[in-house]
Structures are given as C-alpha cells and as structure tokens.
Design an enzyme around this catalytic site. Structure first.
Site, PDB file in Angstrom:
ATOM      1  N   LYS A   1      40.099  37.219  44.867  1.00 13.60           N
ATOM      2  CA  LYS A   1      40.532  36.998  46.245  1.00 13.60           C
ATOM      3  C   LYS A   1      41.811  36.182  46.205  1.00 13.60           C
ATOM      4  CE  LYS A   1      39.338  35.069  50.675  1.00 13.60           C
ATOM      5  NZ  LYS A   1      38.283  34.629  51.567  1.00 13.60           N
TER       6      LYS A   1
ATOM      7  N   LYS B   1      40.644  41.615  46.981  1.00 17.38           N
ATOM      8  CA  LYS B   1      41.032  41.359  48.365  1.00 17.38           C
ATOM      9  C   LYS B   1      42.327  40.580  48.404  1.00 17.38           C
ATOM     10  CE  LYS B   1      39.519  38.676  52.293  1.00 17.38           C
ATOM     11  NZ  LYS B   1      38.583  37.685  52.739  1.00 17.38           N
TER      12      LYS B   1
END
Ligand code: PBG
Length: 340
Positions: A211, A264
């Site tokens: 992330k 992400k």
C-alpha cells in the site's frame, strides 16, 4: 458479421509480402474473441461501500460522483442490488462521527459499533455476500492516522494491539475477510494468531501488502472525513518509487498468514501487480482507488473521454497485469456493462 474478402486481388500484393500478418486475427469480432487473452468477469469484482449512522439517508460524495455514503438500511438495499448484478463480495468502510474518534481508535473495537452492526445486518439479509472489513484506525482516529500518535510519531506495536481487537470484533460479527490496510509491521501475523486463538480459523486475511503513500486516496478521505490532521502517511505507507520493496512486504505477509495479497493503488502500479503475480502463488488483488475513479468520472462528465470504455479498458489492464480480484467503485457499472 460476415468476413470481408479473405482474398486480396493478387495484383495488389506487396512485392515482399509479410509472412506474419497479425491483422488476420483481428479481422472480425469472432476472431478477436477467439484470441482474447484477458476477460474481465463479474467474479473479479469487489465493491467497496461507505456506511454511516442514521436512517433513510444517502449522501453522494462530491469527489466521487455516483458513490454514496449509506445509512445501514439503505446500505442493505445497495448490497442486494449488487448481489442481483452478480457481485459476490463487498468491502465496508465506515464514516465515524467526530465525537466517537480518539487517538487510540477506541471505537474501532466497539462490538456494537457501526461496522459490526453492518456486518450482522448484511449477513442476515444477504447471507451469501462475502463481507470484507477494513482493519485500520484512520476512520476512528482523531488524528486521521492509521495508528496511535505519540509526539508526532505513529506507534507500531501499540497500534497492532488495537488492530487485533478490531479484527476480532469484525470476525465475531461475521466478517469473511479482515483486510488490514494500516501498514503497521507485524499486523498480519498478530491478527492471524489472535483469530486462531479465538477459534476463527476460517476467517481469511486480505492483506494490503503493498500500500503506497498515494495522492490518489484524496476522494476516499473526503468520503470518510479521515484526512491526516498533521503530516502525511509516508512513515508507514510505501514510497511510490519502490517495487522490490513490495515483494519484501508480500513475503512477510505470506509468512505471517495472509490468504490474498493486494496492491494499492492499481493504475499507477500495474508493474507492481505484475511482479507480485509472478512472485507468489496467492491470489493478487488490486485496489482501483478513489482518485482513479474520480479521474475517469470527471473526464467522462466533461465529455472528454468515453467513461464506459475507459472504465472497461482500465480494469482490463489491471487484470492483464495479473490481478485476480479488483476492488472498484465501478463494480455495479462493470457488472451492468458485462451483461449487455
Ligand atoms: C485507510 C484506507 C484508505 C483507503 C482504503 N483504506 C486511505 C488511506 O490510507 O489514507 C483508500 C481507498 C481509496 O482511495 O479508494 N486505511
């Protein structure tokens, strides 16, 4: 569709004709379908949903046209609508009222909190829907950070202890997956151990493994009113410039018990999705985040791009890169488009 002439007038043949003519396989829709390498299906989709307190209310998020925060009763209607379109999984994100926020994210492990109530209601109404819940402090944090703040620092191990409590409350309420999105070190292992110790051996972990500290999360933070009150998230979320480090994170999460790993954002990180897919045999998820959604919506509304086509092309690129699953605010629109 009738094939156009399969034969050229010999007089028109080039003096040195190419042996390979890739265009042969692009001639008709039927041929293109035969050799298509990537097929987006409704089974690939996970639909992120925003839930808030109240009744009979839905608020459109200004920077995410077509996306709403739903009070619990209307959330159930939206989950049913998603199911009717064939969508099998949703991811829940709560808007927490400010008075319930504190530095320790205490509300995150309230067994009667908004998320546990939402999970129970969904499981009662649409039992087959796979429910994925976010494990992180930011929607509950008065500081807008994913961890406990002390002297301007984000505490790691103290935060992990809270994340464990949050995950247990979500498991207890009926979550199928808990999805730690906080990027604290060691959280996947701590959550796996705690779930197992309490008997939740079949609750899975969808780990936000890579992330990134990304400017693409802006509209999401508008939706949840969860922007950091100071600084940024760069001491815990990854540097956009790093791809090898994503593999290190994935190795750790797998060793700690992750069932699915995630990258992400997605669009600016297709290379990371691709590398991760080659690196592991676990399913790889990609999060088509709020800013990616907002860009396509905005340009579409201006009439500058064909929203529907760009949406499908973008999501296909994520699948082509290697994503097995895609979290996307376009989930319903995609399901509808694939039906047509
Ligand atoms: C918070 C969280 C974020 C998103 C999902 N979980 C935002 C952040 O890290 O600040 C972003 C999703 C999106 O932008 O669509 N832990």
């Amino acid at each position: 569709e009738v094939a156009p002439e399969n034969k050229t007038d010999p007089g028109n043949t080039a003096s040195c004709p190419p042996v390979q003519r890739p265009r042969r396989l692009r001639r008709t829709d039927a041929l293109r379908r035969m050799v298509r390498e990537t097929i987006l299906t409704v089974d690939d989709l996970i639909y992120p949903l925003f839930v808030m307190e109240g009744e009979g209310q839905q608020q459109e998020i200004p920077s995410m046209p077509g996306c709403f925060r739903y009070s619990l009763d209307l959330l159930l209607d939206e989950v049913k609508a998603a199911q009717e379109l064939g969508i099998g999984a949703i991811a829940l994100f709560p808007l927490i009222p400010h008075p319930q926020k504190d530095n320790f994210g205490t509300e995150s492990y309230n067994p009667d909190g908004l998320v546990p109530r939402a999970i129970r209601a969904i499981k009662q109404t649409v039992p087959q829907m796979v429910v994925i819940t976010d494990v992180a402090l930011d929607p509950y944090s008065s500081e807008g950070h994913d961890g406990i703040v002390k002297d301007g620092q984000i505490l790691n191990d103290e935060t992990v202890a809270v994340l464990v409590k949050q995950a247990l409350v979500q498991a207890e309420a009926g979550a199928d997956f808990v999805a730690p999105s906080d990027m604290m070190d060691g959280r996947v292992g701590a959550i796996r151990q705690a779930l197992d110790a309490e008997g939740w051996i079949n609750v899975s972990i969808l780990a936000y493994s890579a992330k990134y500290a990304s400017a693409y999360y802006g509209p999401f933070r508008d939706a949840l009113d969860s922007a950091p009150k100071f600084g940024d998230k760069k001491t815990y979320q990854m540097d956009a410039a790093n791809a090898r480090e994503a593999l290190k994170e994935v190795d750790l999460d797998i060793a700690e018990g992750a069932d699915i790993v995630m990258v992400k954002p997605a669009l600016a990180y297709l290379d990371v999705i691709n590398r991760m897919k080659k690196h592991t045999n676990l399913p790889v998820a990609a999060y088509n985040v709020s800013g990616e959604y907002a860009m396509i919506k905005a340009a579409g509304q201006q009439g500058w791009i064909d929203e529907q086509k760009v949406m499908l092309e973008t999501l296909t690129s994520m699948k082509r890169a290697g994503a097995n699953l895609i979290l996307t605010y376009f989930a319903k629109a995609v399901a509808l488009a694939l039906r047509a």
